[in-house]
Design an enzyme around this catalytic site. Structure first.
Site, PDB file in Angstrom:
ATOM      1  N   LYS A 113     -12.478  47.461  -5.024  1.00 28.26           N
ATOM      2  CA  LYS A 113     -11.319  47.537  -5.925  1.00 28.26           C
ATOM      3  C   LYS A 113     -11.425  48.743  -6.869  1.00 28.26           C
ATOM      4  O   LYS A 113     -10.478  49.505  -7.016  1.00 28.26           O
ATOM      5  CB  LYS A 113     -11.213  46.249  -6.771  1.00 28.26           C
ATOM      6  N   ARG A 144      -7.938  36.592 -12.272  1.00 31.13           N
ATOM      7  CA  ARG A 144      -8.969  35.967 -11.440  1.00 31.13           C
ATOM      8  C   ARG A 144      -8.800  34.452 -11.373  1.00 31.13           C
ATOM      9  O   ARG A 144      -9.584  33.794 -10.684  1.00 31.13           O
ATOM     10  CB  ARG A 144     -10.345  36.266 -12.040  1.00 31.13           C
ATOM     11  N   ARG A 159     -24.960  49.338  -4.974  1.00 35.72           N
ATOM     12  CA  ARG A 159     -24.023  50.020  -5.901  1.00 35.72           C
ATOM     13  C   ARG A 159     -24.717  50.574  -7.137  1.00 35.72           C
ATOM     14  O   ARG A 159     -25.560  49.931  -7.741  1.00 35.72           O
ATOM     15  CB  ARG A 159     -22.961  49.008  -6.351  1.00 35.72           C
ATOM     16  N   ARG A 162     -25.806  47.720 -12.407  1.00 34.69           N
ATOM     17  CA  ARG A 162     -25.370  46.572 -13.201  1.00 34.69           C
ATOM     18  C   ARG A 162     -26.385  45.433 -13.118  1.00 34.69           C
ATOM     19  O   ARG A 162     -26.928  45.157 -12.054  1.00 34.69           O
ATOM     20  CB  ARG A 162     -24.012  46.077 -12.697  1.00 34.69           C
ATOM     21  N   ARG A 197     -21.101  34.698  -8.107  1.00 31.15           N
ATOM     22  CA  ARG A 197     -19.828  35.440  -8.188  1.00 31.15           C
ATOM     23  C   ARG A 197     -18.953  35.149  -6.978  1.00 31.15           C
ATOM     24  O   ARG A 197     -17.738  35.020  -7.106  1.00 31.15           O
ATOM     25  CB  ARG A 197     -20.115  36.942  -8.321  1.00 31.15           C
TER      26      ARG A 197
HETATM   27  P1  ADP Z   1     -15.394  46.243  -6.647  1.00 36.54           P
HETATM   28  O1  ADP Z   1     -14.737  47.016  -7.772  1.00 36.54           O
HETATM   29  O2  ADP Z   1     -14.399  45.531  -5.788  1.00 36.54           O
HETATM   30  O3  ADP Z   1     -16.480  45.320  -7.123  1.00 36.54           O
HETATM   31  P2  ADP Z   1     -16.555  48.856  -5.877  1.00 36.54           P
HETATM   32  O4  ADP Z   1     -15.369  49.741  -5.752  1.00 36.54           O
HETATM   33  O5  ADP Z   1     -17.401  49.006  -7.074  1.00 36.54           O
HETATM   34  O6  ADP Z   1     -16.108  47.297  -5.689  1.00 36.54           O
HETATM   35  O7  ADP Z   1     -17.441  49.041  -4.557  1.00 36.54           O
HETATM   36  C1  ADP Z   1     -18.704  48.401  -4.399  1.00 36.54           C
HETATM   37  C2  ADP Z   1     -19.717  49.372  -3.782  1.00 36.54           C
HETATM   38  O8  ADP Z   1     -19.336  49.637  -2.425  1.00 36.54           O
HETATM   39  C3  ADP Z   1     -19.787  50.727  -4.474  1.00 36.54           C
HETATM   40  O9  ADP Z   1     -21.137  51.169  -4.461  1.00 36.54           O
HETATM   41  C4  ADP Z   1     -18.906  51.645  -3.611  1.00 36.54           C
HETATM   42  O10 ADP Z   1     -19.377  52.990  -3.633  1.00 36.54           O
HETATM   43  C5  ADP Z   1     -19.056  51.023  -2.230  1.00 36.54           C
HETATM   44  N1  ADP Z   1     -17.806  51.077  -1.443  1.00 36.54           N
HETATM   45  C6  ADP Z   1     -16.527  50.947  -1.889  1.00 36.54           C
HETATM   46  N2  ADP Z   1     -15.645  51.039  -0.872  1.00 36.54           N
HETATM   47  C7  ADP Z   1     -16.379  51.207   0.266  1.00 36.54           C
HETATM   48  C8  ADP Z   1     -16.057  51.383   1.652  1.00 36.54           C
HETATM   49  N3  ADP Z   1     -14.781  51.354   2.090  1.00 36.54           N
HETATM   50  N4  ADP Z   1     -17.085  51.542   2.518  1.00 36.54           N
HETATM   51  C9  ADP Z   1     -18.369  51.546   2.094  1.00 36.54           C
HETATM   52  N5  ADP Z   1     -18.740  51.397   0.810  1.00 36.54           N
HETATM   53  C10 ADP Z   1     -17.769  51.233  -0.104  1.00 36.54           C
HETATM   54  P1  ADP Z   2     -16.795  42.861  -9.529  1.00 37.46           P
HETATM   55  O1  ADP Z   2     -17.102  44.290  -9.414  1.00 37.46           O
HETATM   56  O2  ADP Z   2     -17.878  41.956  -9.084  1.00 37.46           O
HETATM   57  O3  ADP Z   2     -15.474  42.442  -8.954  1.00 37.46           O
HETATM   58  P2  ADP Z   2     -16.091  42.950 -12.375  1.00 37.46           P
HETATM   59  O4  ADP Z   2     -16.660  44.213 -12.903  1.00 37.46           O
HETATM   60  O5  ADP Z   2     -14.634  42.887 -12.132  1.00 37.46           O
HETATM   61  O6  ADP Z   2     -16.886  42.523 -11.065  1.00 37.46           O
HETATM   62  O7  ADP Z   2     -16.494  41.747 -13.320  1.00 37.46           O
HETATM   63  C1  ADP Z   2     -17.823  41.544 -13.767  1.00 37.46           C
HETATM   64  C2  ADP Z   2     -17.908  40.214 -14.517  1.00 37.46           C
HETATM   65  O8  ADP Z   2     -17.028  40.257 -15.662  1.00 37.46           O
HETATM   66  C3  ADP Z   2     -17.445  38.991 -13.738  1.00 37.46           C
HETATM   67  O9  ADP Z   2     -18.492  38.428 -12.931  1.00 37.46           O
HETATM   68  C4  ADP Z   2     -17.042  38.041 -14.881  1.00 37.46           C
HETATM   69  O10 ADP Z   2     -18.162  37.486 -15.529  1.00 37.46           O
HETATM   70  C5  ADP Z   2     -16.385  39.010 -15.869  1.00 37.46           C
HETATM   71  N1  ADP Z   2     -14.920  39.186 -15.611  1.00 37.46           N
HETATM   72  C6  ADP Z   2     -14.287  40.342 -15.272  1.00 37.46           C
HETATM   73  N2  ADP Z   2     -12.966  40.139 -15.152  1.00 37.46           N
HETATM   74  C7  ADP Z   2     -12.748  38.821 -15.402  1.00 37.46           C
HETATM   75  C8  ADP Z   2     -11.591  38.000 -15.417  1.00 37.46           C
HETATM   76  N3  ADP Z   2     -10.372  38.497 -15.123  1.00 37.46           N
HETATM   77  N4  ADP Z   2     -11.754  36.677 -15.719  1.00 37.46           N
HETATM   78  C9  ADP Z   2     -12.964  36.177 -16.018  1.00 37.46           C
HETATM   79  N5  ADP Z   2     -14.095  36.893 -16.010  1.00 37.46           N
HETATM   80  C10 ADP Z   2     -14.000  38.217 -15.710  1.00 37.46           C
END
Ligand code: ADP
Ligand code: ADP
Ligand code: ZN
Length: 214
Positions: free
Chosen positions: A13, A87, A126, A160, A171
């Protein structure tokens, strides 16, 4: 155009939100980033949510809705990208009300489909630049020079605290229990577009652009 990127932790995302920001001048609203910022700046709210976040549980609806409400008041440039919000069903209802109140619409909800095995690989590899926030991955997106950010040249890579297999289990459970019902919620509102999140970053980006017709 205001959109939601919906998907489990590690689905990509944040990566896709940044591509949309660069290409279309949209504004990324990541509640995860906002909460982490609150933690590092030591606010009372940040301290309150730290342990919950590290355990991989969701923080309260009230807190995240409050964070989003503050941002919606500002300019929305080329539109908002909601990343990691909503969420839960109450958060989705609240977002609908907040948008209606400010005469804004939700144009599309893009669901990114990625299986658990790929999520574990993405999450455990990541890391990001601590200076500018650029995202990297041990296998899928290495910087040109190891340890040095391609975008800003700083050497402040960080991981992280919740990006470990233990927190990830929680999660994922939170996602399937509390967030995945939003897929049906937006499908019923005819706002859902689902894309395959398993391809390369470029492939996923093309699919999202096609779904959004941009
Ligand atoms: P989210 O915001 O949904 O938690 P991220 O965008 O942070 O996910 O992506 C998680 C990890 O996977 C990061 O280290 C990113 O560089 C990698 N990543 C994201 N998209 C892809 C993809 N299409 N293929 C391989 N790795 C990816
Ligand atoms: P991911 O990359 O795993 O999708 P985020 O960076 O979006 O994770 O979120 C990290 C943490 O922050 C979550 O595990 C939760 O504890 C908290 N969090 C983020 N967004 C929300 C939300 N919309 N509602 C509740 N908790 C949230
Ligand atoms: Zn950087």
């Amino acid at each position: 155009m205001n959109i939601i990127l919906l998907g489990p932790p590690g689905a990509g995302k944040g990566t896709q939100a940044k591509l949309l920001v660069d290409a279309h001048g949209m504004i990324q609203l990541s509640t995860g980033d906002m909460l982490r910022e609150a933690r590092t700046s030591g606010t009372a709210m940040g301290q309150k949510v730290a342990a919950i976040m590290d355990a991989g549980e969701l923080v309260t609806d009230e807190i995240v809705i409050g964070l989003i409400e503050e941002k919606l008041a500002g300019d929305n440039g080329g539109g908002f990208i909601f990343d990691g919000f909503p969420r839960t069903l109450p958060q989705a209802d609240a977002l609908g009300e907040l948008l209606a109140k400010s005469n804004k619409t939700l144009d599309s909800v893009v669901e990114m489909q990625v299986d658990d095995e790929a999520l574990v690989r993405r999450i455990t590899g990541r890391y990001t630049c601590g200076n500018c926030g650029a995202g990297y991955h041990d296998d899928f997106k290495k910087p040109k020079v190891e340890g040095t950010c391609d975008d800003c040249g700083e050497q402040q890579m960080k991981r992280r605290a919740d990006d470990n297999e233990e927190s990830l289990k929680t999660r994922l459970m939170e996602y399937y229990k509390k967030t995945s019902p939003l897929i049906g919620y937006y499908y019923a509102k005819e706002q859902l577009a689902s894309v395959n999140g398993l391809g390369s970053m470029e492939e996923v980006s093309s699919e999202i652009n096609a779904a959004l017709k941009v």
